[in-house]
Design an enzyme around this catalytic site. Structure first.
Site, PDB file in Angstrom:
ATOM      1  N   CYS A 143     -15.197 -53.937   2.703  1.00 14.98           N
ATOM      2  CA  CYS A 143     -14.963 -55.258   3.290  1.00 14.98           C
ATOM      3  C   CYS A 143     -13.808 -55.849   2.502  1.00 14.98           C
ATOM      4  CB  CYS A 143     -16.209 -56.141   3.185  1.00 14.98           C
ATOM      5  SG  CYS A 143     -15.953 -57.806   3.871  1.00 14.98           S
ATOM      6  N   SER A 160     -17.314 -59.395   1.074  1.00 15.72           N
ATOM      7  CA  SER A 160     -18.281 -58.318   0.790  1.00 15.72           C
ATOM      8  C   SER A 160     -19.324 -58.210   1.892  1.00 15.72           C
ATOM      9  CB  SER A 160     -18.956 -58.554  -0.558  1.00 15.72           C
ATOM     10  OG  SER A 160     -19.563 -59.834  -0.597  1.00 15.72           O
ATOM     11  N   CYS A 161     -18.910 -58.259   3.144  1.00 19.88           N
ATOM     12  CA  CYS A 161     -19.846 -58.091   4.254  1.00 19.88           C
ATOM     13  C   CYS A 161     -20.542 -56.733   4.129  1.00 19.88           C
ATOM     14  CB  CYS A 161     -19.112 -58.192   5.588  1.00 19.88           C
ATOM     15  SG  CYS A 161     -18.504 -59.857   5.943  1.00 19.88           S
TER      16      CYS A 161
END
Length: 211
Positions: free
Chosen positions: A111, A115-116
């Site tokens: 990501c 921080s998906c």
């Protein structure tokens, strides 16, 4: 595309990570002393995400795909529905896509903006996944980054990097190791690590089987 912003930008193994860990521990101690949180409840939540919510969930999805061609096809076409059919859905796992490793293509997930990460399938994201070094480098020099994880791919294997967003998150389905034809689904799931479902590792070989 909009992302879920998580400002955990710890770098690999440096003093910043140690400082962040110390701050978290200090905050936890302070809140516990003030009676604002209960340590047992906090540990239960952490255990849920580390061992129950994932990455065991994702490992079972992969094992099912390895043993059930119809499920693998469904997972490829509609990962969200296929994963939900096993009871794994929820926070940041509502919109999923599964990408399958093959001898000719290896997939890795990042990501780039924050921080998906699909918590309901993979559990807590590792610190390195959120680090600026990983997010910036893996899209530019994926082979070098993978080699630093100990993963050395043949030159004939292309590397594709997938960028997660708040609208779509990815699950890498690693190749099934050779010599696992007689293993049960539970035994196969034990060969699947969190890192292999991000793409920075391969599935483990069973004991006694050659790589």
């Amino acid at each position: 595309m909009p992302h879920d912003h998580d400002h955990g930008d710890e770098d690999h193994g440096g003093s910043h990570l140690d400082e962040m860990t110390a701050r978290v521990m200090a905050l936890e101690t302070l809140l516990t002393r003030k009676g604002l949180i209960e340590r047992d409840a906090l540990e239960a939540i952490i255990d849920t995400y580390e061992t129950k919510v994932g990455p065991r969930n994702g490992a079972r999805v992969v094992a099912r795909a390895w043993t059930d061609d119809a499920f693998a096809s469904w997972l490829s076409e509609d990962a969200t529905a296929a994963i939900a059919s096993l009871g794994y859905t929820g926070r940041q796992g509502e919109h999923m896509r599964a990408v399958f490793n093959t001898p000719s293509q290896h997939n890795v997930v990042v990501c780039t903006l924050c921080s998906c990460y699909p918590w309901s399938v993979l559990g807590l994201p590792p610190a390195w996944y959120k680090s600026h070094a990983y997010r910036s480098r893996v899209v530019i020099e994926p082979r070098q980054v993978l080699s630093e994880f100990g993963l050395h791919l043949p030159e004939t294997t292309a590397v594709r990097v997938w960028d997660s967003t708040s609208e779509l998150r990815f699950l890498v389905v690693p190749e099934r190791p050779a010599g696992t034809e007689d293993l049960s689904e539970d035994d196969l799931a034990a060969l699947v690590s969190r890192d292999s479902m991000i793409g920075t590792a391969l599935a483990r070989f069973p004991e006694g089987a050659g790589a």
